[in-house]
Design a protein around this motif. Structure first.
Motif, PDB file in Angstrom:
ATOM      1  N   LEU A  61       0.811  -1.215   0.000  1.00  0.00           N
ATOM      2  CA  LEU A  61       0.000   0.000   0.000  1.00  0.00           C
ATOM      3  C   LEU A  61       0.848   1.269   0.000  1.00  0.00           C
ATOM      4  CD1 LEU A  61      -2.935   1.030   0.208  1.00  0.00           C
ATOM      5  CD2 LEU A  61      -2.715   0.852   2.705  1.00  0.00           C
ATOM      6  N   PRO A  72       5.027   6.053   2.661  1.00  0.00           N
ATOM      7  CA  PRO A  72       5.108   4.597   2.820  1.00  0.00           C
ATOM      8  C   PRO A  72       4.233   4.114   3.979  1.00  0.00           C
ATOM      9  CG  PRO A  72       7.091   5.631   3.688  1.00  0.00           C
ATOM     10  CD  PRO A  72       6.242   6.731   3.117  1.00  0.00           C
ATOM     11  N   PRO A  73       3.821   2.849   3.954  1.00  0.00           N
ATOM     12  CA  PRO A  73       2.888   2.334   4.962  1.00  0.00           C
ATOM     13  C   PRO A  73       3.414   2.415   6.393  1.00  0.00           C
ATOM     14  CG  PRO A  73       3.735   0.555   3.584  1.00  0.00           C
ATOM     15  CD  PRO A  73       4.160   1.834   2.958  1.00  0.00           C
ATOM     16  N   ILE A  77       0.141   3.029   8.613  1.00  0.00           N
ATOM     17  CA  ILE A  77      -0.627   1.819   8.930  1.00  0.00           C
ATOM     18  C   ILE A  77      -0.976   1.750  10.419  1.00  0.00           C
ATOM     19  CG2 ILE A  77      -0.514  -0.709   9.102  1.00  0.00           C
ATOM     20  CD1 ILE A  77      -1.132  -0.022   6.316  1.00  0.00           C
ATOM     21  N   VAL A 119      -2.714  -8.521   5.648  1.00  0.00           N
ATOM     22  CA  VAL A 119      -3.946  -8.355   6.420  1.00  0.00           C
ATOM     23  C   VAL A 119      -3.564  -7.919   7.831  1.00  0.00           C
ATOM     24  CG1 VAL A 119      -5.964  -9.545   7.361  1.00  0.00           C
ATOM     25  CG2 VAL A 119      -5.136 -10.109   5.064  1.00  0.00           C
ATOM     26  N   SER A 120      -4.163  -6.836   8.298  1.00  0.00           N
ATOM     27  CA  SER A 120      -3.845  -6.356   9.644  1.00  0.00           C
ATOM     28  C   SER A 120      -4.694  -7.098  10.675  1.00  0.00           C
ATOM     29  CB  SER A 120      -4.075  -4.851   9.753  1.00  0.00           C
ATOM     30  OG  SER A 120      -5.423  -4.592  10.079  1.00  0.00           O
ATOM     31  N   GLY A 238      13.431  -9.368   1.353  1.00  0.00           N
ATOM     32  CA  GLY A 238      14.551  -8.446   1.558  1.00  0.00           C
ATOM     33  C   GLY A 238      15.850  -8.937   0.944  1.00  0.00           C
ATOM     34  N   VAL A 239      15.762  -9.744  -0.120  1.00  0.00           N
ATOM     35  CA  VAL A 239      16.967 -10.265  -0.775  1.00  0.00           C
ATOM     36  C   VAL A 239      17.558  -9.167  -1.667  1.00  0.00           C
ATOM     37  CG1 VAL A 239      17.884 -12.018  -2.329  1.00  0.00           C
ATOM     38  CG2 VAL A 239      16.056 -12.611  -0.722  1.00  0.00           C
TER      39      VAL A 239
HETATM   40  P1  C2E Z   1       5.967  -6.424   4.759  1.00  0.00           P
HETATM   41  O1  C2E Z   1       4.648  -7.018   4.460  1.00  0.00           O
HETATM   42  O2  C2E Z   1       6.942  -7.260   5.496  1.00  0.00           O
HETATM   43  O3  C2E Z   1       6.528  -5.954   3.353  1.00  0.00           O
HETATM   44  C1  C2E Z   1       7.875  -5.984   2.980  1.00  0.00           C
HETATM   45  C2  C2E Z   1       8.500  -4.617   3.117  1.00  0.00           C
HETATM   46  O4  C2E Z   1       9.897  -4.747   2.834  1.00  0.00           O
HETATM   47  C3  C2E Z   1       7.981  -3.594   2.116  1.00  0.00           C
HETATM   48  O5  C2E Z   1       8.038  -2.310   2.739  1.00  0.00           O
HETATM   49  C4  C2E Z   1       9.011  -3.668   0.998  1.00  0.00           C
HETATM   50  O6  C2E Z   1       9.089  -2.495   0.216  1.00  0.00           O
HETATM   51  C5  C2E Z   1      10.257  -3.890   1.794  1.00  0.00           C
HETATM   52  N1  C2E Z   1      11.300  -4.574   1.012  1.00  0.00           N
HETATM   53  C6  C2E Z   1      11.138  -5.515   0.070  1.00  0.00           C
HETATM   54  N2  C2E Z   1      12.325  -5.934  -0.427  1.00  0.00           N
HETATM   55  C7  C2E Z   1      13.277  -5.230   0.229  1.00  0.00           C
HETATM   56  C8  C2E Z   1      14.717  -5.218   0.157  1.00  0.00           C
HETATM   57  O7  C2E Z   1      15.358  -5.942  -0.610  1.00  0.00           O
HETATM   58  N3  C2E Z   1      15.366  -4.366   1.019  1.00  0.00           N
HETATM   59  C9  C2E Z   1      14.686  -3.559   1.888  1.00  0.00           C
HETATM   60  N4  C2E Z   1      15.399  -2.759   2.681  1.00  0.00           N
HETATM   61  N5  C2E Z   1      13.326  -3.551   1.974  1.00  0.00           N
HETATM   62  C10 C2E Z   1      12.637  -4.366   1.151  1.00  0.00           C
HETATM   63  P2  C2E Z   1       6.809  -1.301   2.669  1.00  0.00           P
HETATM   64  O8  C2E Z   1       6.158  -1.348   1.323  1.00  0.00           O
HETATM   65  O9  C2E Z   1       7.298   0.011   3.173  1.00  0.00           O
HETATM   66  O10 C2E Z   1       5.782  -1.920   3.699  1.00  0.00           O
HETATM   67  C11 C2E Z   1       6.064  -1.986   5.062  1.00  0.00           C
HETATM   68  C12 C2E Z   1       5.025  -2.778   5.818  1.00  0.00           C
HETATM   69  O11 C2E Z   1       3.753  -2.126   5.799  1.00  0.00           O
HETATM   70  C13 C2E Z   1       4.763  -4.154   5.219  1.00  0.00           C
HETATM   71  O12 C2E Z   1       5.782  -5.053   5.603  1.00  0.00           O
HETATM   72  C14 C2E Z   1       3.420  -4.473   5.831  1.00  0.00           C
HETATM   73  O13 C2E Z   1       3.570  -4.935   7.155  1.00  0.00           O
HETATM   74  C15 C2E Z   1       2.758  -3.100   5.880  1.00  0.00           C
HETATM   75  N6  C2E Z   1       1.816  -2.999   4.737  1.00  0.00           N
HETATM   76  C16 C2E Z   1       2.074  -2.700   3.443  1.00  0.00           C
HETATM   77  N7  C2E Z   1       0.947  -2.721   2.704  1.00  0.00           N
HETATM   78  C17 C2E Z   1      -0.055  -3.061   3.557  1.00  0.00           C
HETATM   79  C18 C2E Z   1      -1.479  -3.263   3.399  1.00  0.00           C
HETATM   80  O14 C2E Z   1      -2.059  -3.191   2.312  1.00  0.00           O
HETATM   81  N8  C2E Z   1      -2.179  -3.593   4.530  1.00  0.00           N
HETATM   82  C19 C2E Z   1      -1.569  -3.731   5.754  1.00  0.00           C
HETATM   83  N9  C2E Z   1      -2.334  -4.058   6.817  1.00  0.00           N
HETATM   84  N10 C2E Z   1      -0.249  -3.562   5.935  1.00  0.00           N
HETATM   85  C20 C2E Z   1       0.508  -3.234   4.846  1.00  0.00           C
END
Ligand code: C2E
Ligand code: MG
Ligand code: MG
Ligand code: MG
Length: 278
Positions: A61, A72-73, A77, A119-120, A238-239
């Motif tokens: 999101l 950013p979320p 969130i 899903v939250s 996070g690869v």
């Molecule tokens: P998450 O579900 O664990 O998502 C992975 C997060 O790691 C994402 O951050 C993504 O951009 C980031 N990421 C992916 N690959 C890498 C990498 O190689 N290196 C690094 N440093 N980061 C990487 P993002 O998009 O900022 O989202 C953060 C968190 O926000 C998500 O963690 C999830 O818990 C929450 N979130 C995101 N979208 C939604 C949503 O639609 N609904 C709910 N409830 N939570 C959301």
């Protein structure tokens, strides 16, 4: 006494705290407008197999704030959860993801893709969450088998009986489940065996440190072993480097998500990305 009271008063009017509260109130007011104002959008991050071919994506999101830009979320969130705004927002995410899956089902190149949705806790605990998922799938025409719901360990554990019942009912529709950020919570083999689960996602913190920390390397290998013994898929998030892929591959993990394979991106860019990788 008076001195102590005076100090408390001083603390109460702390300008830094005051500014933080003002900021929160402003953000909350803006967040209430975000959904109706069409400011929310999904970005898509590829999930790939051992050959680096995309097998799907995680929907992430984003909030296009009129003044702040793309938020950013991590910055909204928690606020959305505290104010219950996460309920309409979470439902919007599910609808948006399902209509995307419906569109993908129409082309051979995208028909097999899986889409993972976060899903939250607040959203999952709603009494009618199962019905919301069922209805969203029905109205969108998305194939349930293509949808994957990501839950966290802490969410799952808070009310295990409610979790089990809902997961079972949703899985009966054909939807898959992954445990997000796995390894950070109170994971035990005992509860994992009771869940109707498809995938463990190794938390990115372990991936980031597994090549320098022996302990984290052991944790990663233990999670992979655990997934294999339970018959579950396992994916590393996070690869960022080829060296990380080598280690994961030799440890038995053959699915990856991370900047090395693609950052979260808007839908148009994701579909172009598919074109060049497949
Ligand atoms: P998450 O579900 O664990 O998502 C992975 C997060 O790691 C994402 O951050 C993504 O951009 C980031 N990421 C992916 N690959 C890498 C990498 O190689 N290196 C690094 N440093 N980061 C990487 P993002 O998009 O900022 O989202 C953060 C968190 O926000 C998500 O963690 C999830 O818990 C929450 N979130 C995101 N979208 C939604 C949503 O639609 N609904 C709910 N409830 N939570 C959301
Ligand atoms: Mg996730
Ligand atoms: Mg995660
Ligand atoms: Mg995470």
């Amino acid at each position: 006494e008076a001195k102590r009271a005076g100090r408390n008063v001083t603390r109460f009017y702390d300008p830094a705290t005051h500014a933080a509260i003002q900021e929160r109130i402003a953000l909350e007011a803006d967040l209430r407008q975000a959904l109706a104002g069409g400011q929310l959008l999904l970005h898509f991050q590829p999930q790939v197999d051992a050959q680096g071919r995309p097998t799907g994506a995680e929907a992430l999101l984003r909030w296009r704030h009129p003044a702040r830009g793309l938020v950013p979320p991590g910055q909204f969130i928690a606020l959305a959860e505290e104010t219950d705004l996460i309920l309409p927002i979470g439902q919007w995410v599910l609808e948006e993801a399902c209509s995307q899956l419906r569109r993908w089902s129409e082309a051979p190149a995208t028909r097999e893709l899986q889409l993972a949705v976060n899903v939250s806790a607040r959203q999952f605990r709603q009494a009618d969450f199962v019905e919301q998922v069922r209805q969203t799938l029905r109205e969108s025409g998305a194939s349930p088998q293509r949808l994957k719901l990501e839950l966290t360990e802490s969410l799952v554990l808070v009310n295990l009986e409610d979790t089990l019942a809902k997961m079972q009912a949703i899985r009966a529709l054909g939807v898959r489940f992954a445990i997000d950020d796995f390894g950070t919570g109170q994971s035990s083999l005992a509860y994992l065996t009771r869940l109707t689960l498809d995938q463990l996602k190794i938390d990115q913190a372990f991936v980031a440190s597994m090549l320098t920390s022996h302990t984290d390397a052991v944790i990663v290998q233990t999670v992979i072993g655990m997934a294999h013994s339970l018959g579950l898929d396992v994916i590393a998030e996070g690869v960022e480097t080829a060296a990380q892929v080598d280690f994961l591959q030799s440890s038995g993990c053959h699915a990856y998500q991370g900047y090395l394979f693609g950052k979260p991106m808007p839908i148009g860019q994701f579909e172009r990305h598919l074109g060049c990788t497949v």
